[in-house]
Design a protein around this motif. Structure first.
Motif, PDB file in Angstrom:
ATOM      1  N   ILE A  33       0.844  -1.189   0.000  1.00 57.15           N
ATOM      2  CA  ILE A  33       0.000   0.000   0.000  1.00 57.15           C
ATOM      3  C   ILE A  33       0.879   1.239   0.000  1.00 57.15           C
ATOM      4  CG2 ILE A  33      -1.822   1.234   1.221  1.00 57.15           C
ATOM      5  CD1 ILE A  33      -2.519  -1.475   2.557  1.00 57.15           C
ATOM      6  N   GLU A  34       0.762   2.021  -1.061  1.00 52.13           N
ATOM      7  CA  GLU A  34       1.505   3.272  -1.155  1.00 52.13           C
ATOM      8  C   GLU A  34       0.713   4.398  -0.488  1.00 52.13           C
ATOM      9  OE1 GLU A  34       4.501   3.307  -2.184  1.00 52.13           O
ATOM     10  OE2 GLU A  34       4.569   1.307  -3.080  1.00 52.13           O
ATOM     11  N   GLU A  35       1.384   5.492  -0.233  1.00 54.12           N
ATOM     12  CA  GLU A  35       0.777   6.578   0.524  1.00 54.12           C
ATOM     13  C   GLU A  35      -0.403   7.219  -0.199  1.00 54.12           C
ATOM     14  OE1 GLU A  35       2.334  10.247   3.370  1.00 54.12           O
ATOM     15  OE2 GLU A  35       3.701   9.232   1.983  1.00 54.12           O
ATOM     16  N   ASN A  36      -0.419   7.155  -1.534  1.00 53.74           N
ATOM     17  CA  ASN A  36      -1.477   7.812  -2.300  1.00 53.74           C
ATOM     18  C   ASN A  36      -2.612   6.862  -2.682  1.00 53.74           C
ATOM     19  OD1 ASN A  36      -0.089   6.221  -4.077  1.00 53.74           O
ATOM     20  ND2 ASN A  36       0.088   7.754  -5.700  1.00 53.74           N
ATOM     21  N   MET A  37      -2.719   5.735  -2.014  1.00 58.12           N
ATOM     22  CA  MET A  37      -3.777   4.772  -2.314  1.00 58.12           C
ATOM     23  C   MET A  37      -4.847   4.858  -1.229  1.00 58.12           C
ATOM     24  SD  MET A  37      -1.391   1.566  -3.578  1.00 58.12           S
ATOM     25  CE  MET A  37      -2.779   0.470  -3.891  1.00 58.12           C
ATOM     26  N   PRO A  38      -6.002   5.472  -1.531  1.00 59.28           N
ATOM     27  CA  PRO A  38      -7.016   5.677  -0.488  1.00 59.28           C
ATOM     28  C   PRO A  38      -7.861   4.460  -0.191  1.00 59.28           C
ATOM     29  CG  PRO A  38      -7.782   6.582  -2.559  1.00 59.28           C
ATOM     30  CD  PRO A  38      -6.376   6.102  -2.812  1.00 59.28           C
ATOM     31  N   LEU A  39      -7.832   3.459  -1.075  1.00 56.70           N
ATOM     32  CA  LEU A  39      -8.739   2.324  -0.908  1.00 56.70           C
ATOM     33  C   LEU A  39      -8.071   1.046  -1.365  1.00 56.70           C
ATOM     34  CD1 LEU A  39     -12.503   2.189  -1.738  1.00 56.70           C
ATOM     35  CD2 LEU A  39     -10.989   0.526  -2.815  1.00 56.70           C
ATOM     36  N   ILE A  40      -8.243  -0.013  -0.581  1.00 56.54           N
ATOM     37  CA  ILE A  40      -7.738  -1.341  -0.938  1.00 56.54           C
ATOM     38  C   ILE A  40      -8.877  -2.345  -0.797  1.00 56.54           C
ATOM     39  CG2 ILE A  40      -6.225  -3.245  -0.207  1.00 56.54           C
ATOM     40  CD1 ILE A  40      -4.716  -1.148  -1.667  1.00 56.54           C
ATOM     41  N   SER A  41      -9.125  -3.112  -1.848  1.00 61.67           N
ATOM     42  CA  SER A  41     -10.155  -4.148  -1.808  1.00 61.67           C
ATOM     43  C   SER A  41      -9.473  -5.494  -1.654  1.00 61.67           C
ATOM     44  CB  SER A  41     -10.990  -4.117  -3.102  1.00 61.67           C
ATOM     45  OG  SER A  41     -11.998  -5.094  -3.065  1.00 61.67           O
ATOM     46  N   ALA A  42      -9.711  -6.153  -0.514  1.00 59.07           N
ATOM     47  CA  ALA A  42      -9.124  -7.453  -0.205  1.00 59.07           C
ATOM     48  C   ALA A  42     -10.246  -8.483  -0.085  1.00 59.07           C
ATOM     49  CB  ALA A  42      -8.324  -7.367   1.097  1.00 59.07           C
ATOM     50  N   PRO A  43      -9.915  -9.768  -0.038  1.00 59.55           N
ATOM     51  CA  PRO A  43     -10.962 -10.781   0.089  1.00 59.55           C
ATOM     52  C   PRO A  43     -11.806 -10.593   1.350  1.00 59.55           C
ATOM     53  CG  PRO A  43      -8.900 -11.811  -0.562  1.00 59.55           C
ATOM     54  CD  PRO A  43      -8.583 -10.379  -0.223  1.00 59.55           C
ATOM     55  N   GLY A  44     -13.075 -10.245   1.167  1.00 59.73           N
ATOM     56  CA  GLY A  44     -13.991 -10.133   2.290  1.00 59.73           C
ATOM     57  C   GLY A  44     -14.099  -8.766   2.932  1.00 59.73           C
ATOM     58  N   PHE A  45     -13.241  -7.809   2.546  1.00 55.19           N
ATOM     59  CA  PHE A  45     -13.333  -6.493   3.156  1.00 55.19           C
ATOM     60  C   PHE A  45     -12.623  -5.457   2.293  1.00 55.19           C
ATOM     61  CE2 PHE A  45      -9.411  -8.346   4.731  1.00 55.19           C
ATOM     62  CZ  PHE A  45      -8.501  -7.299   4.705  1.00 55.19           C
ATOM     63  N   THR A  46     -12.914  -4.186   2.590  1.00 54.89           N
ATOM     64  CA  THR A  46     -12.267  -3.064   1.928  1.00 54.89           C
ATOM     65  C   THR A  46     -11.689  -2.143   2.994  1.00 54.89           C
ATOM     66  OG1 THR A  46     -13.775  -3.143   0.038  1.00 54.89           O
ATOM     67  CG2 THR A  46     -12.616  -1.079   0.410  1.00 54.89           C
ATOM     68  N   LEU A  47     -10.462  -1.672   2.779  1.00 53.72           N
ATOM     69  CA  LEU A  47      -9.837  -0.697   3.674  1.00 53.72           C
ATOM     70  C   LEU A  47      -9.808   0.668   3.016  1.00 53.72           C
ATOM     71  CD1 LEU A  47      -6.697  -2.418   5.284  1.00 53.72           C
ATOM     72  CD2 LEU A  47      -9.036  -2.328   6.142  1.00 53.72           C
ATOM     73  N   THR A  48     -10.178   1.692   3.773  1.00 50.44           N
ATOM     74  CA  THR A  48     -10.020   3.071   3.314  1.00 50.44           C
ATOM     75  C   THR A  48      -9.085   3.803   4.268  1.00 50.44           C
ATOM     76  OG1 THR A  48     -12.014   3.715   4.526  1.00 50.44           O
ATOM     77  CG2 THR A  48     -12.271   3.194   2.204  1.00 50.44           C
ATOM     78  N   PHE A  49      -8.238   4.654   3.708  1.00 49.29           N
ATOM     79  CA  PHE A  49      -7.211   5.377   4.464  1.00 49.29           C
ATOM     80  C   PHE A  49      -7.501   6.876   4.383  1.00 49.29           C
ATOM     81  CE2 PHE A  49      -5.429   1.367   3.274  1.00 49.29           C
ATOM     82  CZ  PHE A  49      -4.603   0.998   4.308  1.00 49.29           C
ATOM     83  N   GLU A  50      -7.481   7.548   5.548  1.00 45.58           N
ATOM     84  CA  GLU A  50      -7.712   8.985   5.597  1.00 45.58           C
ATOM     85  C   GLU A  50      -6.651   9.640   6.468  1.00 45.58           C
ATOM     86  OE1 GLU A  50     -12.219   9.850   5.996  1.00 45.58           O
ATOM     87  OE2 GLU A  50     -11.883   7.883   6.916  1.00 45.58           O
ATOM     88  N   LYS A  51      -6.125  10.766   6.011  1.00 44.82           N
ATOM     89  CA  LYS A  51      -5.181  11.546   6.806  1.00 44.82           C
ATOM     90  C   LYS A  51      -5.949  12.628   7.544  1.00 44.82           C
ATOM     91  CE  LYS A  51      -1.198  10.910   3.740  1.00 44.82           C
ATOM     92  NZ  LYS A  51      -0.175  11.598   2.910  1.00 44.82           N
ATOM     93  N   LEU A  52      -5.705  12.705   8.863  1.00 44.10           N
ATOM     94  CA  LEU A  52      -6.408  13.674   9.704  1.00 44.10           C
ATOM     95  C   LEU A  52      -5.406  14.433  10.556  1.00 44.10           C
ATOM     96  CD1 LEU A  52      -9.195  11.269  11.046  1.00 44.10           C
ATOM     97  CD2 LEU A  52      -9.407  12.826   9.109  1.00 44.10           C
TER      98      LEU A  52
END
Length: 442
Positions: A316-335
């Motif tokens: 996962i690179e820093e500019n990737m906001p979303l990853i779709s994996a088997p059974g789930f999706t990850l979203t990344f947000e900078k706060l």
């Protein structure tokens, strides 16, 4: 009622005269009416009863009632008793799901062992209406509006043309006896809340609710059959080529719906299809995974093939906001630290950005993995021991992922963050990672 019952069997089921029927009988009014109608119809049959050990003496009473009913009718009686709570805990199922799986698995075994042609259950039209309402509440597609199918494999439901009120009238007119399940009177379960709180209000608005629903159900089922027939050549084309052209898809009247339907046979849920299709920053070479297949975006074309590994790893690179994996999706947000809103939701990880250098690795956990569970002051623990302590069912363990930074586990995805990556008063930037589990919405 018998003529309508026989007409429904002849027109809507594959049951034929002389075939042996295994009736699923709880002892309640629905299954007692089913038994009487089958008896009057002249089919050879036997009764099957499962004691789920959920209601103590009442469960034993029901079993004794069905045994006596079979004896009075002179038909075979098949019986089993199961510890439903133990099976549910062992597999990580709800009590209702465990009971359903145990029931149908056992019915199938008896059917094969004893030479019955069909398993027949007592689901009726009001059950089907309740199912549709539950599906609407939880979220559903067109298939979820069909209600309960009349026939599914070797399971048949010939009472689906009658409402609960019609069954009650038949039972009274024929002076039938039955037992009452006390749990049906409570609102502890979602279905019971629909039955006791929602349906009465709907019947005030429409006294002929079930009759109206029956007509709507027929039209919805016909519409879906027509839709699925139109999809057959498109499914064949995707299966043969392994490709979905994005420009062609965009030109269709409902591209997102079509996209989700074309991906469904390959294990992708509707929610996954939405996340993939609506991702505004597609990159050539980007992969998405279901449990069995992977979908590659390659210069305007979606390409499908079988996944070499059901549980792949991701960088996962820093500019990737979303990853779709088997059974789930990850979203990344900078706060920023000022926007930090702590919570106890295990599906969200709040991580110190300075402690989380990219690229990250998302991978299945491995034997020997260790992390420091948040809240234990930095004390290390094996991931395997953590999963045992949390009573994660064996069938779910292989699908547990960890999020790793610089060879250190920052989060057991959807379960527990690591102490070393927690937010502190010195934190300047935050990475919020959200895990959205996929569920098929049909």
């Amino acid at each position: 009622m018998l003529p309508e019952f026989l007409a429904f069997i002849n027109q809507r089921t594959s049951i034929r005269p002389g075939q042996r029927l295994l009736l699923a009988v709880s002892g309640g009014i629905d299954s007692v009416v089913l038994t009487e109608l089958i008896r009057q119809s002249g089919f050879p049959f036997g009764l099957a009863h499962v004691n789920f050990s959920l209601r103590g003496a009442e469960s034993d009473r029901d079993a004794a009632f069905v045994r006596a009913l079979a004896g009075n009718l002179g038909v075979p009686f098949h019986y089993t008793q199961v510890d439903t709570h133990s099976v549910a805990a062992e597999n990580g199922w709800s009590t209702q799901l465990a009971a359903r799986n145990l029931r149908y698995d056992w019915f199938a075994e008896i059917r094969e062992q004893k030479g019955y042609d069909w398993i027949v259950t007592a689901h009726h039209l009001t059950d089907s209406l309740e199912t549709v309402l539950l599906n609407l509440v939880r979220g559903t597609g067109l298939a979820g509006l069909h209600g309960i199918p009349v026939q599914n494999g070797r399971v048949c439901r010939p009472l689906l043309c009658f409402s609960r009120e019609e069954l009650l009238d038949f039972a009274r007119n024929n002076e039938l006896e039955w037992v009452e399940d006390s749990s049906n009177a409570t609102t502890d379960y979602s279905r019971n809340r629909i039955r006791h709180d929602v349906l009465p209000v709907l019947r005030e608005l429409n006294p002929g609710l079930e009759k109206t629903f029956r007509g709507s159900l027929d039209r919805l089922s016909a519409a879906d059959r027509w839709f699925q027939a139109l999809l057959i050549p498109l499914h064949r084309q995707v299966a043969e080529s392994g490709r979905i052209d994005a420009a062609w898809l965009a030109a269709q009247p409902e591209p997102l719906l079509l996209f989700s339907e074309l991906l469904r046979p390959y294990g992708f849920s509707y929610r996954q299809a939405v996340n993939i299709y609506e991702n505004p920053a597609q990159q050539t070479g980007r992969y998405y995974f279901s449990g069995t297949h992977r979908l590659l975006w390659d210069r305007g074309v979606w390409m499908l093939d079988r996944a070499d590994n059901v549980y792949p790893s991701f960088h996962i690179e820093e500019n990737m906001p979303l990853i779709s994996a088997p059974g789930f999706t990850l979203t990344f947000e900078k706060l920023s630290h000022t926007s930090f809103l702590p919570g106890n939701d295990p599906s969200v990880a709040w991580l110190d950005a300075e402690c989380l250098p990219f690229p990250l690795v998302l991978r299945p956990w491995q034997a020997g993995d260790r992390f420091c569970p948040l809240g234990l002051g930095g004390k290390a623990q094996k991931v395997s021991d953590y999963l045992v302590d949390q009573k994660i069912p064996r069938n779910e363990k292989n699908g547990v992922y960890v999020l790793e930074s610089n060879h250190e586990i920052a989060w057991i995805v959807g379960r527990r963050a690591d102490e070393r990556f927690k937010i502190t008063e010195n934190t300047k930037g935050i990475i919020r990672v959200t895990c959205q589990k996929e569920s098929s919405l049909s």
